[in-house]
Design an enzyme around this catalytic site. Structure first.
Site, PDB file in Angstrom:
ATOM      1  N   LYS A 135      -6.303  -9.097 -19.992  1.00  0.00           N
ATOM      2  CA  LYS A 135      -6.239  -8.683 -21.852  1.00  0.00           C
ATOM      3  C   LYS A 135      -5.788 -10.572 -22.198  1.00  0.00           C
ATOM      4  O   LYS A 135      -6.915 -11.541 -23.084  1.00  0.00           O
ATOM      5  CB  LYS A 135      -4.910  -8.530 -22.653  1.00  0.00           C
ATOM      6  CG  LYS A 135      -5.491  -8.647 -23.703  1.00  0.00           C
ATOM      7  CD  LYS A 135      -6.403  -7.452 -24.046  1.00  0.00           C
ATOM      8  CE  LYS A 135      -7.150  -7.237 -25.034  1.00  0.00           C
ATOM      9  NZ  LYS A 135      -8.480  -5.967 -25.716  1.00  0.00           N
TER      10      LYS A 135
ATOM     11  N   GLU B 280       4.960 -10.989  -6.145  1.00  0.00           N
ATOM     12  CA  GLU B 280       4.016 -11.024  -7.553  1.00  0.00           C
ATOM     13  C   GLU B 280       4.475  -9.821  -8.569  1.00  0.00           C
ATOM     14  O   GLU B 280       3.490 -10.735  -9.771  1.00  0.00           O
ATOM     15  CB  GLU B 280       2.583 -10.065  -7.219  1.00  0.00           C
ATOM     16  CG  GLU B 280       2.497  -8.525  -7.285  1.00  0.00           C
ATOM     17  CD  GLU B 280       2.885  -8.120  -5.815  1.00  0.00           C
ATOM     18  OE1 GLU B 280       4.194  -8.852  -5.154  1.00  0.00           O
ATOM     19  OE2 GLU B 280       2.610  -7.281  -5.060  1.00  0.00           O
TER      20      GLU B 280
ATOM     21  N   ASP C 165     -12.538  -7.634 -26.709  1.00  0.00           N
ATOM     22  CA  ASP C 165     -13.075  -7.421 -25.087  1.00  0.00           C
ATOM     23  C   ASP C 165     -14.869  -7.304 -25.240  1.00  0.00           C
ATOM     24  O   ASP C 165     -15.701  -8.266 -24.297  1.00  0.00           O
ATOM     25  CB  ASP C 165     -12.800  -6.763 -23.922  1.00  0.00           C
ATOM     26  CG  ASP C 165     -10.940  -6.149 -24.752  1.00  0.00           C
ATOM     27  OD1 ASP C 165     -10.610  -7.518 -24.324  1.00  0.00           O
ATOM     28  OD2 ASP C 165     -10.634  -5.142 -24.326  1.00  0.00           O
TER      29      ASP C 165
ATOM     30  N   CYS D 246       5.633  -6.261   1.613  1.00  0.00           N
ATOM     31  CA  CYS D 246       5.507  -5.176   1.830  1.00  0.00           C
ATOM     32  C   CYS D 246       4.840  -4.109   2.932  1.00  0.00           C
ATOM     33  O   CYS D 246       5.079  -4.132   4.059  1.00  0.00           O
ATOM     34  CB  CYS D 246       5.630  -3.941   0.530  1.00  0.00           C
ATOM     35  SG  CYS D 246       6.069  -2.573   0.333  1.00  0.00           S
ATOM     36  N   TYR D 247       3.490  -3.242   2.443  1.00  0.00           N
ATOM     37  CA  TYR D 247       3.147  -2.733   3.542  1.00  0.00           C
ATOM     38  C   TYR D 247       2.595  -3.508   4.742  1.00  0.00           C
ATOM     39  O   TYR D 247       2.333  -3.364   6.196  1.00  0.00           O
ATOM     40  CB  TYR D 247       1.808  -1.780   2.821  1.00  0.00           C
ATOM     41  CG  TYR D 247       0.889  -0.557   4.301  1.00  0.00           C
ATOM     42  CD1 TYR D 247       1.717   0.431   4.120  1.00  0.00           C
ATOM     43  CD2 TYR D 247       0.042  -1.406   4.751  1.00  0.00           C
ATOM     44  CE1 TYR D 247       0.812   1.333   6.039  1.00  0.00           C
ATOM     45  CE2 TYR D 247      -1.018  -0.765   5.395  1.00  0.00           C
ATOM     46  CZ  TYR D 247      -0.438   0.894   5.377  1.00  0.00           C
ATOM     47  OH  TYR D 247      -1.674   1.380   6.690  1.00  0.00           O
TER      48      TYR D 247
ATOM     49  N   GLY E 243       1.043  -1.205  -0.108  1.00  0.00           N
ATOM     50  CA  GLY E 243      -0.046  -0.035   0.145  1.00  0.00           C
ATOM     51  C   GLY E 243       0.912   1.841  -0.244  1.00  0.00           C
ATOM     52  O   GLY E 243       1.817   1.438   0.154  1.00  0.00           O
TER      53      GLY E 243
ATOM     54  N   HIS F  13       8.085  -7.245  -3.128  1.00  0.00           N
ATOM     55  CA  HIS F  13       6.489  -7.474  -3.843  1.00  0.00           C
ATOM     56  C   HIS F  13       7.101  -8.824  -4.863  1.00  0.00           C
ATOM     57  O   HIS F  13       7.645  -9.049  -6.221  1.00  0.00           O
ATOM     58  CB  HIS F  13       6.800  -6.720  -4.888  1.00  0.00           C
ATOM     59  CG  HIS F  13       5.488  -5.263  -4.802  1.00  0.00           C
ATOM     60  ND1 HIS F  13       4.347  -4.921  -4.601  1.00  0.00           N
ATOM     61  CD2 HIS F  13       6.436  -4.195  -4.225  1.00  0.00           C
ATOM     62  CE1 HIS F  13       4.537  -3.651  -3.174  1.00  0.00           C
ATOM     63  NE2 HIS F  13       5.956  -3.715  -3.721  1.00  0.00           N
TER      64      HIS F  13
END
Ligand code: XMP
Length: 516
Positions: free
Chosen positions: A372, A170, A227, A83-84, A52, A168
């Site tokens: 996507k 991710e 989409d 992290c946060y 965050g 991070h």
């Protein structure tokens, strides 16, 4: 191994959704929840606290929700803080936080200094994005990884139930970050890795849409792009004939596009309520003599809203009340429009429709959680042919930004034909896999050529083919000379108006992908 899910408590980090994406790729269902909405339930097999933008000690910064405290206190579920989230956990368990003098932004090499279920390497390059760090651990915690400037990069509780990492895992810039998350989900939480699949997700999504929409009617604008097409497939499976599709032809589409789109939705999919609006004259009249690219975009955008609104009003009269406006918004659109994250602006209604007062449409976005490539996978599962799923991106203003200068019907016809020859050759020569986007452009002015025995003065076509990940940067594609030569010959032979073909070898930046 259990089929439980991972709950991600979102503290507003820009990558929170990416954590969910990675957990899905691992094969486990992941749900994001705002701290104030977190509720413990039996279906949860592990919890991740996201990153965050705030500092834990700041007034009003988001804190550990009350509903999470019992879980932390009795360690009933495994928890990973990122992290946060890492800093929040350290502080909750009696540790101290500090501000880094040399902020550890970007790539940092870390050393794993103590064996842990999270890591299977001795060293890793990680990606960090926060100025705060954990300076001291509370009781019953130990350090498992350090960097040169940050002694507590990762921590673990002695009972191996609570973990925290400063970096991070991710993001792809973190080496082995995916493996770290997988260790947490598989080895620490002991979850079954075949709990999430696009097949299951599509079934759940269709059921959810069915439940949410009930017997109400939905209107959805389609463009021929992937989409809106996949959104239409999901909604059609969910509510059948209560789905009404609106397709507007602004006259600036690819050659045969309108015919192909109509045929796919009506003949192949048998969608009964497909409403085609031929608005070519309206758009082209308004664009007459307009040369400025931004003005072209503005006129097309406004006219699109006007035409769509008129159609919505007409359909409402003809079919009765429409409760929902469907939109093909995907996750990255919401990030771009600032709609995601704590304090982020509320999502803008796609085209800011100004409908009559008594007609309010609620927005429904079946693809809003997907990236996507996931949208493409979902489309395939729902039976859409490759041709529709893997098409090159096409801009909303269409050929208007590929005809440099003013737009005439003749110019549109020449460009459509040149573009069609280029596209056909790309697929015929099987070079489509090396291309992210390709198209033809009609340049202003004329060039001299010789046609038969006489001098000709004709149009100039530019060809553009780029490789890119997301359109933000791009490289021109090295199409073999013989193929380019053949495409040029075909265009000049088949289109008497064209005397010259050029190939664009600029990269983005500094050039953009489109010419206008
Ligand atoms: P540029 O030209 O900015 O294009 O490098 C990046 C990507 O965005 C598409 N593009 C647009 N799409 N409306 C759209 O819907 C627009 O006005 C527009 N301008 C550019 C472009 O085709 C490329 O994929």
């Amino acid at each position: 191994m259990s089929d439980k899910i991972i709950k991600i408590i979102d503290f507003g980090g820009q990558f929170s959704h990416l954590i969910a994406r990675r957990i899905r790729d691992i094969g486990v269902v992941a749900e994001l929840v705002a701290p104030e909405n977190f509720v413990s339930d039996k279906n949860i097999g592990g919890i991740i606290l996201s990153g965050g933008p705030r500092s834990v000690g700041e007034t009003d910064s988001p804190q550990i929700p009350d509903s999470l405290e019992p879980i932390l206190d009795d360690r009933s579920l495994p928890i990973l803080g990122i992290c946060y989230g890492h800093q929040l956990l350290a502080s909750y368990f009696g540790g101290k936080l500090g501000k880094s003098h040399s902020r550890e932004y970007g790539s940092t090499r870390i050393k794993i200094i103590s064996q842990s279920d999270l890591f299977d390497t001795d060293e890793m390059i990680t990606w960090m994005s926060h100025g705060d760090h954990v300076a001291e651990l509370g009781d019953n915690f130990r350090v498992i990884a350090s960097s040169e400037t940050c002694p507590i990069v990762a921590m673990e509780s002695d009972d191996k139930r609570v973990f925290g990492v400063q970096f991070h895992p991710e993001v792809t810039h973190t080496q082995n970050g995916f493996e770290l998350l997988k260790h947490f989900v598989k080895d620490v939480c002991e979850l079954n890795l075949s709990g999430w699949s696009m097949q299951n997700y599509s079934e759940t999504l269709i059921l959810d849409m069915k439940k949410q929409i009930g017997d109400n009617k939905v209107m959805l604008g389609v463009s021929g792009g992937v989409d809106s097409l996949v959104a239409a497939l999901v909604l059609f499976k969910a509510i059948g004939d209560n789905l009404h599709l609106v397709f507007i032809d602004h006259g600036l589409l690819r050659k045969n596009e309108a015919k192909d789109v109509i045929s796919y939705f009506t003949n192949d999919l048998h969608i009964k309520n497909f409403h085609f609006v031929d608005a070519q004259d309206t758009f082209l009249d308004k664009l007459k003599t307009i040369e400025d690219p931004e003005l072209k975009r503005k006129i097309i955008g406004h006219t699109f809203i006007e035409v769509f609104e008129k159609k919505v009003t007409d359909l409402n009269k003809e079919f009765g009340y429409f409760k929902y406006l469907g939109q093909g918004t995907i996750y990255s659109d919401r990030v771009e429009s600032g709609a995601v994250g704590i304090g982020a602006a509320k999502i803008k209604s796609h085209h800011n429709l100004t409908l009559p007062d008594d007609m309010e449409l609620e927005v429904i976005e079946p693809l809003k959680e997907l990236y996507k490539d996931e949208v493409r996978e979902l489309g395939k599962i729902l039976g859409a042919p490759e041709k529709w799923i893997n098409r090159f991106p096409f801009p909303g203003p269409g050929l208007a930004v590929r005809i440099l200068g003013d737009i005439t019907r003749e110019k549109i016809r020449i460009l459509q034909n040149a573009d069609k020859i280029f596209m056909d050759q790309i697929y015929y020569r099987s070079i489509d896999k090396m291309i992210w986007q390709a198209f033809a452009v009609l340049l202003p002015g004329n060039a001299v050529g010789v046609m038969g025995d006489s001098r000709a003065y004709g149009r100039i076509i530019a060809l553009r083919a780029v490789q890119s990940k997301d359109g933000m940067t791009a490289d021109f594609v090295n199409i073999p000379w013989d193929i380019l030569g053949e495409i040029s010959t075909k265009i000049i032979n088949q289109l008497p108006e064209v005397t010259r073909v050029v190939y664009d070898i600029s990269t983005k930046p500094p050039a953009t992908i489109e010419f206008e």
